[in-house]
Scaffold this active site. Structure first.
Site, PDB file in Angstrom:
ATOM      1  N   HIS A 186      -2.848   3.139  -4.627  1.00  0.00           N
ATOM      2  CA  HIS A 186      -2.234   2.681  -3.377  1.00  0.00           C
ATOM      3  C   HIS A 186      -0.827   2.155  -3.647  1.00  0.00           C
ATOM      4  O   HIS A 186      -0.420   1.122  -3.134  1.00  0.00           O
ATOM      5  CB  HIS A 186      -3.098   1.609  -2.713  1.00  0.00           C
ATOM      6  CG  HIS A 186      -4.406   2.129  -2.198  1.00  0.00           C
ATOM      7  ND1 HIS A 186      -4.502   2.864  -1.042  1.00  0.00           N
ATOM      8  CD2 HIS A 186      -5.663   2.032  -2.690  1.00  0.00           C
ATOM      9  CE1 HIS A 186      -5.774   3.195  -0.837  1.00  0.00           C
ATOM     10  NE2 HIS A 186      -6.490   2.716  -1.837  1.00  0.00           N
ATOM     11  N   ASP A 210       0.854  -1.187   0.000  1.00  0.00           N
ATOM     12  CA  ASP A 210       0.000   0.000   0.000  1.00  0.00           C
ATOM     13  C   ASP A 210       0.888   1.234   0.000  1.00  0.00           C
ATOM     14  O   ASP A 210       2.124   1.125  -0.059  1.00  0.00           O
ATOM     15  CB  ASP A 210      -0.954   0.010   1.196  1.00  0.00           C
ATOM     16  CG  ASP A 210      -2.296   0.649   0.851  1.00  0.00           C
ATOM     17  OD1 ASP A 210      -2.307   1.845   0.523  1.00  0.00           O
ATOM     18  OD2 ASP A 210      -3.325  -0.045   0.902  1.00  0.00           O
ATOM     19  N   GLU A 260     -10.064   2.895  -5.263  1.00  0.00           N
ATOM     20  CA  GLU A 260      -9.676   4.246  -4.877  1.00  0.00           C
ATOM     21  C   GLU A 260      -8.502   4.784  -5.695  1.00  0.00           C
ATOM     22  O   GLU A 260      -7.577   5.395  -5.169  1.00  0.00           O
ATOM     23  CB  GLU A 260      -9.348   4.288  -3.378  1.00  0.00           C
ATOM     24  CG  GLU A 260     -10.555   3.937  -2.519  1.00  0.00           C
ATOM     25  CD  GLU A 260     -10.234   3.830  -1.044  1.00  0.00           C
ATOM     26  OE1 GLU A 260     -11.106   4.124  -0.216  1.00  0.00           O
ATOM     27  OE2 GLU A 260      -9.101   3.429  -0.696  1.00  0.00           O
TER      28      GLU A 260
END
Length: 765
Positions: free
Chosen positions: A276, A215, A340
């Site tokens: 990420h 991440d 995201e």
């Protein structure tokens, strides 16, 4: 993947009814009355998850240290399971089984029987003359052994003889995927903890660990072709002049994968892309979509804008990474995240825009679909299936790709209609970093309740594409191993029953009746867990010259017993089963100290709660007790070891219905912490106050946050986070009013939070 900065109000709407997709999500049970439990003889056997079919029979089997464990000759997997069962009995009951049985008479026999279509099914027969576990697979024998161990641990404590009721069980899971996500990217857990967590999963018949290994805040898996990923990407500043991080070597990962396989747990690695990705981009800047990406891995939480670029060089990097990942993780699925992915940098890149024109890709969303498809084809060519969060859904996604549905149940329905297998993991219900109880004294958590009952009541639709359910442990706030376990258990027990037990047989009250023995098993095995849903909440309000007291717990289960002491300074003694039983609200004189505990079968369940009652304490409100003014991003954060509930975008609370007669001041305890949240364009929504003092102020307003200022305190100036106390004078007022406590600041950093407030009434009043 973070799924952290998404505002929580809409997330809870997963309970909407839609074409048969529904979730029977209960409202908060914090005020639930407590009903006495039924007599022990009337309660179900404490087996979690509840078996598909159980028939009690006459008689019992007596387990002793001489009881043999019998496996087919040369069956090493069976022998391992039998030894594992024996170790569990030793750890929880203090009985060392002989493990050397050769005769079926009076023994526990593990038998291979073929015929079941479900690879995890088993049968268990207990009679006075012996016990037989039958299954066609290693997984079935393992789960039969787990159930037998639970029968042997209905009671706790060392024993020379253990009585097991005669019965017949036919059991198999409802869903093939019964998973938990462990986020090791935000906070790193040592291999020993990961193994212990896998042990706990196996004891709940949970069989998939989605391991979140990369991440923005850290890269945790060794990739030998790219050593900078762990030499640089695995470490971030710790805020104290040092660094924080760690990673798993390939040898450690292979060892953990083999360890999990023995316990029928498949590990699905998650390697995030295209978003990420900051940790990887810091290690290899050429992978990024901007010319000058950050030079250090960030300690901020949230959603960063840094995406992998879409060049052939980057895809060669990802192919090489995934090749090494597949060599370590032999399971069918490789999870690529896909969530995201903020497209600002793609849209701003001339090189990427030119590539989109060459490929006739209309926009950045379609570019991500192309990106995912390219990775999916690479995985498929190597015999694996791509899996991603529901943001990767698009009309062109290969039906072979599987979806983890987290945003809404509508996204799960859409994925199913497109032919994708789906794992249900809706936020916030199956997000175990959310608070279990909104109560002072709880550890850091995300600021909305996800109760044990809400997890239990999730009701997946009957759909052949729904392959399972998964609870997620995101670790931004779970920064220790103990906090990970505390957030997981017992909600993972409710998840286990959701994933295993046939829907018509699931019963919330039966589950509650089975939980005290499960808590005892946790304690015997040293599994950190929460019993806060069973712990007593003591509410008190002024009544005449004294206080009116009421008690409850979140789940409404158990008998509440309490002690009442007029000496508030005396040591707290935990109530016993013979203590006064709470039945209805009562009045007491002040001062007083109340200690209360819930009991089942004369044994305590949940920690004892102590409340000191004095005139000032009846007026005290913690940050958990007051309402948040808005619900943008509420978090229970720890500052200097003190946990408070604060909306980091708008630190503001409402004290409801305070009688201001005689109130001359308010004692406040406050603290500050850095604003280390990446929230993208939402940062513009944070209210700022240019007219505030340079260091900011705490304003107290009458009848809401647009009311008149009746008190103000300039905040202290400091270079390090502090916890401070002060007294704020209040202009004389009359009547009952709401008070708004709001920190007004010129900039977003730092964030100030209230820990508690105590209105001060003049002594003569």
């Amino acid at each position: 993947m973070s799924h952290r900065m998404r505002l929580p109000v809409t997330a809870v709407l997963v309970a909407l009814l839609l074409s048969g997709w529904h979730s029977a999500v209960a409202a908060s049970e914090s005020s639930a009355p407590v009903a006495p439990p039924p007599a022990a003889a009337q309660r179900p056997l404490s087996l979690i998850p509840e078996p598909a079919k159980l028939d009690l029979r006459d008689g019992r089997f007596v387990l002793t240290r001489d009881t043999g464990l019998v496996c087919p000759p040369s069956d090493s997997a069976c022998s391992w399971t039998a030894n594992w069962f024996a170790q569990l009995v030793l750890r929880t009951r203090g009985m060392a089984l002989s493990r050397s049985g050769r005769s079926a008479a009076g023994s526990i026999v593990f038998k291979r029987e073929h015929g079941s279509a479900n690879p995890e099914s088993y049968s268990l027969d207990v009679g006075p003359g012996g016990i037989r576990i039958s299954a066609s697979t290693d997984a079935g024998l393992l789960y039969g052994a787990v159930t037998l161990w639970q029968l042997a641990s209905l009671e706790q404590g060392d024993a020379k003889e253990i009585e097991i009721p005669a019965l017949h069980i036919e059991d198999r899971p409802r869903f093939a995927w019964r998973g938990v996500l462990l986020d090791s990217a935000r906070h790193f857990q040592p291999p020993a903890f990961v193994k212990a967590f896998i042990d706990a999963m196996a004891l709940h018949k949970l069989n998939v660990l989605q391991w979140h290994l990369t991440d923005d805040q850290g890269w945790r898996v060794e990739i030998r072709k790219y050593p900078r990923l762990t030499r640089i990407g695995a470490w971030r500043p710790d805020g104290k002049g040092g660094r924080y991080g760690g990673f798993y070597s390939q040898a450690e990962i292979r060892d953990i994968v083999a360890y999990a396989h023995r316990r029928n747990v498949t590990i699905v690695p998650e390697i995030e892309m295209p978003g990420h990705a900051l940790a990887a981009i810091v290690a290899y800047p050429g992978l990024g979509s901007v010319r000058h990406p950050p030079r250090k891995v960030s300690s901020d939480w949230g959603v960063f804008p840094y995406l992998y670029n879409t060049s052939d060089v980057t895809f060669r990097f990802l192919d090489n990474v995934l090749s090494e990942v597949m060599a370590m993780f032999p399971g069918r699925y490789i999870h690529i995240g896909g969530d995201e992915a903020v497209k600002d940098q793609w849209n701003a890149s001339p090189r990427i825009r030119a590539q989109m024109r060459r490929l006739h890709i209309k926009d950045a969303e379609a570019l991500q679909a192309w990106f995912v498809d390219r990775i999916g084809r690479f995985l498929s060519a190597h015999g694996r299936r791509l899996m991603g969060w529901d943001e990767i859904l698009n009309a062109g996604l290969s039906p072979d790709a599987a979806i983890t549905s987290w945003r809404t149940l509508e996204s799960a329905a859409e994925a199913s209609k497109l032919g994708h297998d789906v794992v249900l993991s809706p936020s916030p219900i199956l997000y175990f970093d959310f608070c279990q109880v909104m109560r002072e004294g709880e550890p850091p958590c995300r600021g909305m309740e996800t109760t044990l009952k809400q997890v239990y009541d999730l009701a997946p639709a009957a759909d052949p594409h729904i392959i399972g359910v998964q609870g997620n442990l995101w670790t931004e706030r779970l920064d220790t191993d103990a906090r990970v376990n505390y957030a997981a258990f017992p909600r993972a027990a409710a998840l286990a029953e959701l994933g295993w037990t046939p829907a018509p047989q699931r019963d919330w009250h039966s589950f509650l009746e089975r939980m005290p023995a499960e808590f005892a098993r946790y304690r015997a095995l040293g599994i950190t867990h929460s019993e806060s849903a069973f712990s007593v909440e003591i509410a008190a309000a002024a009544s005449g010259n004294g206080a009116r007291v009421s008690m409850s717990n979140q789940v409404g289960y158990g008998e509440i017993r309490y002690s009442l002491d007029a000496n508030a300074d005396s040591p707290a003694d935990d109530p016993s089963a013979a203590s006064q039983r709470y039945q209805a609200p009562f009045d007491t004189a002040l001062p007083a100290k109340i200690t209360a505990t819930a009991f089942v079968d004369g044994k305590p369940v949940g920690k004892s709660t102590v409340r000191w009652l004095e005139p000032w304490s009846l007026l005290r409100r913690s940050s958990f007790d007051m309402d948040q003014c808005t619900d943008d991003l509420p978090l229970a954060v720890s500052t200097s070891g003190v946990v408070s509930m604060v909306n980091v975008m708008n630190p503001c609370w409402i004290y409801r219905k305070l009688d201001l007669f005689g109130i001359t001041a308010v004692d406040v305890e406050i603290a500050d912490f850095p604003f280390n949240y990446q929230i993208g364009n939402d940062i513009a929504k944070i209210p700022l106050y240019p007219e505030a003092p340079p260091q900011g102020a705490l304003q107290v307003r009458l009848d809401g946050c647009d009311g008149n200022v009746i008190a103000s305190m300039t905040l202290p100036t400091q270079s390090e986070p502090v916890v401070a106390t002060d007294q704020v004078r209040i202009a004389p007022q009359q009547g009952v009013h709401d008070l708004c406590f709001r920190f007004e600041r010129r900039s977003v950093d730092p964030v100030w939070t209230l820990i508690h407030v105590i209105p001060v009434r003049h002594a003569s009043e």
